[in-house]
Design a protein around this motif. Structure first.
Motif: not given
Lengths: 285, 285
Positions: A176-177, A179-180, B199, B213
């Motif tokens: 996940h990290i 991506y964000v 997500e 972000f």
């Protein structure tokens, strides 16, 4: 309470500042492989003294905020040096390799794998600020592998610093990290590169760029020393996000080439709902 | 002095606010094809009255802040309607097609082609703010085609609003602005898209995303109504920047795949000098 900060930069220094406010009687030692950073942190009153690994045995809490490649090499030595009652926590932007590195260490139960999602694009002890962690999410991995009493000790501090706690397994964290956070850094660095390359006359960038440009390239000021090992450790996930991002850019380019402005509009309109998502993100003051 | 704002959103509304401060005795009329925007602007005290094209003849200054596709259709009609002494200025993010559109118009000398580099990701009259233009660059194109007295009139206002003036030809404007503004918007929209797509559980983005972000996807909140025609009018330049950007991302990806972290480091290190460039960019408060 004795706290040792290993790596007294933005992350470690800000932690020390908040900690001292919460526990004014505490003693804070700082360890940094860059001697100047240690001296600077002492001079700024961020730490009370310069420490070293041989004094780690007297620490109640050890906060390790060093690049993720140093974390994998240092964490086993740090755990070797601490007492049975000490809690060692990190602040690394990757979690999988770090958790794997300490797995099976005799003092694994003294370690709490953390990633407080906080920071700015600046670095070093003079970049440390008060309240950096307030309202920010702290992701804790493999919490069940940490001694319960030490979890409690750490959580009390996090709660006092007003962090929001979220538990996650290291694989999910790293995925996940990417991506964000990790992808944002690459998009920003490459955007900066594209513009710098084209606009050799920097005066033109300076004059024509607005706050929108500033916002998108802000992360390109980040430290390569910190980010190179993050990309290395999270390589697989980062490549995947990068491929998807490039694919989306290619699609957008093709819509432009084909004069399909109806779908250009739709692409943007569909992404506008990022507004609702962003509302929940706490900003660094 | 009579000012008419055509398009009373963020850009036009903010101009009206500053103008009223500088010229408290002025009368400000507002024209907006969206009736609600006009009413809202009146209600907020941004304009003194609702105008229409038939009352344009009494305006000394006309500020046109509408999407660039509307600019090309409306500007000739606006010029038809104004008096010989009026100056009409726009705020469009493209300049080439707009300048071409009014070229040869009998009242070409009443038009000043402008692009004030100012704005936020928000839109509409309620997004209008005081001091938006202070310290911002206003790019003026083909200044020699505007009557000298009308240039003077406009410049006095810009100077009082503390804008920095820069003269440029429309081709150069559209080429450079593609790099420092239009590309940033695409990178931001596509970054937002990539993350939203992956997500599906938005709670995860919300919890793990930090201010970095937020910063890189801020522009993905921008209005598709405004940006679609900009990309359409500046298509050739935008595609070129997009190709270079994608190429740089591909290069970075290949370095990761090849485990060439020395050059991953160098790519970031070389781009770090964006720090010095960004220092000169005025931020919207």
């Amino acid at each position: 309470m004795n706290l040792t900060i290993i790596g007294v930069g933005l992350i470690g220094g800000s932690f020390a500042k908040d900690f001292k406010k919460l526990y004014p009687d505490s003693n804070i030692a700082g360890i940094d492989k860059n001697e100047l950073n240690g001296k600077k942190a002492l001079e700024l009153g961020i730490i009370d003294e310069i420490g070293n690994y041989s004094t780690l045995a007297t620490s109640d809490i050890v906060f390790v905020s060093i690049p993720v490649n140093s974390l994998t090499s240092e964490l086993p030595k740090i755990l070797d040096a601490v007492s049975e009652d000490a809690v060692v926590m990190d602040a690394g932007s990757t979690k999988k390799l770090i958790c794997k590195t300490v797995d099976g260490h005799p003092k694994r139960r003294n370690f709490l794998a953390c990633h407080p999602i906080a920071g700015t694009e600046f670095s070093g002890p003079s970049a440390a600020i008060n309240g950096l962690y307030e309202g920010k999410t702290n992701i804790i991995c493999e919490v069940e592998k940490t001694a319960f009493k030490l979890q409690e000790k750490a959580l009390e501090i996090f709660q006092k610093m007003k962090m929001r706690i979220r538990y996650m397994n290291p694989d999910a964290h790293d995925k996940h990290i990417a991506y964000v956070s990790h992808l944002s850094h690459i998009s920003s660095f490459m955007l900066g590169k594209t513009v710098i390359e084209k606009e050799k006359n920097e005066r033109d960038i300076f004059d024509m760029a607005g706050s929108g440009f500033e916002s998108t390239v802000r992360l390109a000021k980040s430290s390569p020393d910190m980010w190179t090992p993050i990309f290395e450790q999270n390589k697989e996930n980062v490549i995947e996000t990068l491929e998807e991002y490039i694919q989306n850019l290619e699609t957008f380019k093709k819509l432009l080439i084909n004069n399909d402005f109806e779908n250009v509009y739709e692409e943007m309109n569909n992404t506008n709902r990022i507004k609702q998502i962003l509302k929940g993100i706490p900003l660094t003051k």
